[in-house]
Motif scaffolding. Structure first.
Motif, PDB file in Angstrom:
ATOM      1  N   ARG A 217       0.984  -1.240  -0.041  1.00  0.00           N
ATOM      2  CA  ARG A 217      -0.116  -0.057  -0.176  1.00  0.00           C
ATOM      3  C   ARG A 217       0.918   1.418  -0.141  1.00  0.00           C
ATOM      4  O   ARG A 217       0.761   2.030   0.834  1.00  0.00           O
ATOM      5  CB  ARG A 217      -0.855  -0.082   1.041  1.00  0.00           C
ATOM      6  N   SER A 218       2.006   1.166  -0.838  1.00  0.00           N
ATOM      7  CA  SER A 218       2.821   2.486  -1.158  1.00  0.00           C
ATOM      8  C   SER A 218       2.797   2.853  -2.592  1.00  0.00           C
ATOM      9  O   SER A 218       2.373   1.939  -3.525  1.00  0.00           O
ATOM     10  CB  SER A 218       4.265   2.100  -0.490  1.00  0.00           C
ATOM     11  N   THR A 219       2.912   4.108  -2.922  1.00  0.00           N
ATOM     12  CA  THR A 219       3.079   4.687  -4.147  1.00  0.00           C
ATOM     13  C   THR A 219       4.462   5.344  -4.063  1.00  0.00           C
ATOM     14  O   THR A 219       4.855   6.066  -3.117  1.00  0.00           O
ATOM     15  CB  THR A 219       2.122   5.644  -4.525  1.00  0.00           C
ATOM     16  N   LEU A 220       5.065   5.485  -5.374  1.00  0.00           N
ATOM     17  CA  LEU A 220       5.937   6.326  -5.538  1.00  0.00           C
ATOM     18  C   LEU A 220       5.472   7.296  -6.731  1.00  0.00           C
ATOM     19  O   LEU A 220       5.174   6.879  -7.734  1.00  0.00           O
ATOM     20  CB  LEU A 220       7.383   5.519  -5.974  1.00  0.00           C
ATOM     21  N   VAL A 221       6.114   8.646  -6.405  1.00  0.00           N
ATOM     22  CA  VAL A 221       5.589   9.651  -7.533  1.00  0.00           C
ATOM     23  C   VAL A 221       6.767  10.601  -7.842  1.00  0.00           C
ATOM     24  O   VAL A 221       7.651  10.703  -6.782  1.00  0.00           O
ATOM     25  CB  VAL A 221       4.392  10.450  -6.902  1.00  0.00           C
ATOM     26  N   GLU A 222       6.932  11.048  -9.047  1.00  0.00           N
ATOM     27  CA  GLU A 222       8.227  12.107  -9.255  1.00  0.00           C
ATOM     28  C   GLU A 222       7.286  13.203  -9.967  1.00  0.00           C
ATOM     29  O   GLU A 222       6.652  13.082 -10.623  1.00  0.00           O
ATOM     30  CB  GLU A 222       9.225  11.476  -9.976  1.00  0.00           C
TER      31      GLU A 222
ATOM     32  N   LEU B  41       0.221  18.481 -12.727  1.00  0.00           N
ATOM     33  CA  LEU B  41       0.010  18.677 -11.277  1.00  0.00           C
ATOM     34  C   LEU B  41       0.268  17.625 -10.497  1.00  0.00           C
ATOM     35  O   LEU B  41      -0.178  16.444 -10.821  1.00  0.00           O
ATOM     36  CB  LEU B  41      -1.370  19.560 -11.074  1.00  0.00           C
ATOM     37  N   GLY B  42       1.321  17.599  -9.336  1.00  0.00           N
ATOM     38  CA  GLY B  42       1.269  16.551  -8.591  1.00  0.00           C
ATOM     39  C   GLY B  42       2.190  15.233  -9.039  1.00  0.00           C
ATOM     40  O   GLY B  42       2.484  14.315  -8.480  1.00  0.00           O
ATOM     41  N   GLY B  43       2.717  15.313 -10.444  1.00  0.00           N
ATOM     42  CA  GLY B  43       3.697  14.285 -10.709  1.00  0.00           C
ATOM     43  C   GLY B  43       2.927  13.143 -11.378  1.00  0.00           C
ATOM     44  O   GLY B  43       1.756  13.322 -11.830  1.00  0.00           O
ATOM     45  N   VAL B  44       3.956  12.186 -11.880  1.00  0.00           N
ATOM     46  CA  VAL B  44       3.427  10.942 -12.330  1.00  0.00           C
ATOM     47  C   VAL B  44       3.534   9.803 -11.425  1.00  0.00           C
ATOM     48  O   VAL B  44       4.852   9.668 -10.698  1.00  0.00           O
ATOM     49  CB  VAL B  44       4.130  10.777 -13.757  1.00  0.00           C
ATOM     50  N   PHE B  45       2.864   8.727 -11.566  1.00  0.00           N
ATOM     51  CA  PHE B  45       2.999   7.501 -10.745  1.00  0.00           C
ATOM     52  C   PHE B  45       4.191   6.790 -11.359  1.00  0.00           C
ATOM     53  O   PHE B  45       4.326   6.656 -12.589  1.00  0.00           O
ATOM     54  CB  PHE B  45       1.916   6.422 -10.724  1.00  0.00           C
ATOM     55  N   LEU B  46       5.387   6.458 -10.487  1.00  0.00           N
ATOM     56  CA  LEU B  46       6.404   5.388 -10.856  1.00  0.00           C
ATOM     57  C   LEU B  46       6.036   3.998 -10.431  1.00  0.00           C
ATOM     58  O   LEU B  46       6.441   3.159 -10.951  1.00  0.00           O
ATOM     59  CB  LEU B  46       7.656   5.811 -10.125  1.00  0.00           C
ATOM     60  N   PHE B  47       5.252   4.011  -9.324  1.00  0.00           N
ATOM     61  CA  PHE B  47       4.983   2.629  -8.890  1.00  0.00           C
ATOM     62  C   PHE B  47       3.548   2.973  -8.124  1.00  0.00           C
ATOM     63  O   PHE B  47       3.430   3.831  -7.313  1.00  0.00           O
ATOM     64  CB  PHE B  47       6.102   2.067  -7.736  1.00  0.00           C
ATOM     65  N   THR B  48       2.810   1.906  -8.127  1.00  0.00           N
ATOM     66  CA  THR B  48       1.574   1.682  -7.358  1.00  0.00           C
ATOM     67  C   THR B  48       1.530   0.344  -6.801  1.00  0.00           C
ATOM     68  O   THR B  48       1.568  -0.674  -7.519  1.00  0.00           O
ATOM     69  CB  THR B  48       0.408   2.332  -8.131  1.00  0.00           C
ATOM     70  N   GLY B  49       1.515   0.215  -5.446  1.00  0.00           N
ATOM     71  CA  GLY B  49       1.608  -1.159  -4.723  1.00  0.00           C
ATOM     72  C   GLY B  49       0.409  -1.947  -5.202  1.00  0.00           C
ATOM     73  O   GLY B  49      -0.665  -1.496  -5.267  1.00  0.00           O
ATOM     74  N   PRO B  50       0.401  -3.260  -5.242  1.00  0.00           N
ATOM     75  CA  PRO B  50      -0.604  -4.051  -5.448  1.00  0.00           C
ATOM     76  C   PRO B  50      -1.908  -4.068  -4.474  1.00  0.00           C
ATOM     77  O   PRO B  50      -2.863  -4.628  -4.946  1.00  0.00           O
ATOM     78  CB  PRO B  50       0.179  -5.577  -5.579  1.00  0.00           C
ATOM     79  N   GLY B  51      -1.430  -3.566  -3.313  1.00  0.00           N
ATOM     80  CA  GLY B  51      -2.638  -3.518  -2.709  1.00  0.00           C
ATOM     81  C   GLY B  51      -3.876  -2.371  -2.830  1.00  0.00           C
ATOM     82  O   GLY B  51      -4.802  -2.144  -2.222  1.00  0.00           O
ATOM     83  N   PHE B  52      -3.382  -1.429  -3.787  1.00  0.00           N
ATOM     84  CA  PHE B  52      -4.286  -0.453  -4.332  1.00  0.00           C
ATOM     85  C   PHE B  52      -5.216  -0.826  -5.256  1.00  0.00           C
ATOM     86  O   PHE B  52      -4.932  -0.725  -6.663  1.00  0.00           O
ATOM     87  CB  PHE B  52      -3.667   0.896  -4.709  1.00  0.00           C
ATOM     88  N   LYS B  53      -6.349  -1.428  -4.871  1.00  0.00           N
ATOM     89  CA  LYS B  53      -7.208  -1.845  -5.787  1.00  0.00           C
ATOM     90  C   LYS B  53      -8.670  -1.374  -5.683  1.00  0.00           C
ATOM     91  O   LYS B  53      -9.599  -1.927  -6.177  1.00  0.00           O
ATOM     92  CB  LYS B  53      -7.481  -3.246  -5.633  1.00  0.00           C
ATOM     93  N   LEU B  54      -8.749  -0.195  -5.290  1.00  0.00           N
ATOM     94  CA  LEU B  54     -10.025   0.565  -5.200  1.00  0.00           C
ATOM     95  C   LEU B  54     -10.422   0.993  -6.428  1.00  0.00           C
ATOM     96  O   LEU B  54     -11.936   0.847  -6.753  1.00  0.00           O
ATOM     97  CB  LEU B  54      -9.593   1.922  -4.545  1.00  0.00           C
ATOM     98  N   TYR B  55      -9.859   0.981  -7.646  1.00  0.00           N
ATOM     99  CA  TYR B  55     -10.251   1.247  -8.822  1.00  0.00           C
ATOM    100  C   TYR B  55     -10.093  -0.075  -9.734  1.00  0.00           C
ATOM    101  O   TYR B  55     -10.122   0.032 -10.743  1.00  0.00           O
ATOM    102  CB  TYR B  55      -9.497   2.430  -9.667  1.00  0.00           C
ATOM    103  N   GLY B  56     -10.053  -1.241  -9.096  1.00  0.00           N
ATOM    104  CA  GLY B  56      -9.968  -2.398  -9.594  1.00  0.00           C
ATOM    105  C   GLY B  56      -8.535  -3.079  -9.723  1.00  0.00           C
ATOM    106  O   GLY B  56      -7.639  -2.257  -9.362  1.00  0.00           O
ATOM    107  N   SER B  57      -8.495  -4.463 -10.007  1.00  0.00           N
ATOM    108  CA  SER B  57      -7.310  -4.992  -9.685  1.00  0.00           C
ATOM    109  C   SER B  57      -5.991  -4.817 -10.576  1.00  0.00           C
ATOM    110  O   SER B  57      -4.935  -4.857 -10.394  1.00  0.00           O
ATOM    111  CB  SER B  57      -7.480  -6.681  -9.693  1.00  0.00           C
TER     112      SER B  57
END
Length: 195
Positions: free
Chosen positions: A88-93, A99-115
């Motif tokens: 449940r971690s994300t990395l953003v640069e 605005l707010g950067g781009v996702f480099l990594f989204t942990g596999p536990g973030f499934k709110l928007y689907g698997s």
């Protein structure tokens, strides 16, 4: 870490539910008239003993960040795994046009928007989430953190549209840390514990 205040509203007809959610979303409120997103800074010293136990992994992460002088390398990912935070971690640069950067990594536990969201999100602007209002709010928060280069730990209470006509209230604790990678690269990590 904290007790959640969940409210469920039952509508008699789908059209009634759709109208209520549309009105709430457009007003920046959830379905019971609360602000869609609220944050409170977490002060470790004021937590009860059971709350400290639940949040200890986030505070260990803060100490690790400080001990490493904010330097990011692959050992950060190993530490997130060891603390049970990787899922449940994300990395953003930062990205100059986003605005707010781009996702480099989204942990596999973030499934709110689907698997498939963790894979789909990589490289996307933070604001391009399925709930655009939540995405914009997160983007503004990350932009502020990129500018200040300061860490924060907050309790977040948010209504997030996850599927059409489904907007549950979520409560979580989030540790947001700015890291340096190399000479000029900035990476923001956000690690979440659900309440």
């Amino acid at each position: 870490c904290f007790g959640a205040d969940w409210t469920e509203t039952v509508f008699k007809a789908g059209s009634e539910a759709a109208a209520g959610l549309l009105q709430a979303v457009s007003a920046g409120m959830d379905d019971v008239g609360r602000q869609r997103f609220t944050t409170n800074h977490v002060d470790f010293s004021s937590l009860e003993a059971d709350q400290k136990d639940a949040c200890v992994s986030l505070f260990n992460l803060f100490e690790f960040w400080r001990d490493r002088a904010f330097a990011f390398d692959t050992s950060v990912l190993d530490f997130l795994r060891a603390q049970g935070l990787f899922e449940r971690s994300t990395l953003v640069e930062p990205d100059s046009g986003t605005l707010g950067g781009v996702f480099l990594f989204t942990g596999p536990g973030f499934k709110l928007y689907g698997s498939d969201w963790p894979q789909h999100s990589m490289g996307l602007p933070v604001t391009e989430q399925p709930d655009p209002i939540y995405g914009r709010w997160v983007g503004q928060t990350y932009e502020r953190l990129f500018r200040s280069n300061a860490p924060e730990m907050v309790q977040v209470d948010a209504t997030i549209m996850s599927y059409p006509l489904h907007a549950p209230r979520r409560s979580y604790i989030c540790a947001r840390l700015p890291w340096t990678a190399g000479e000029q690269r900035l990476i923001l990590s956000a690690s979440v514990l659900l309440n």
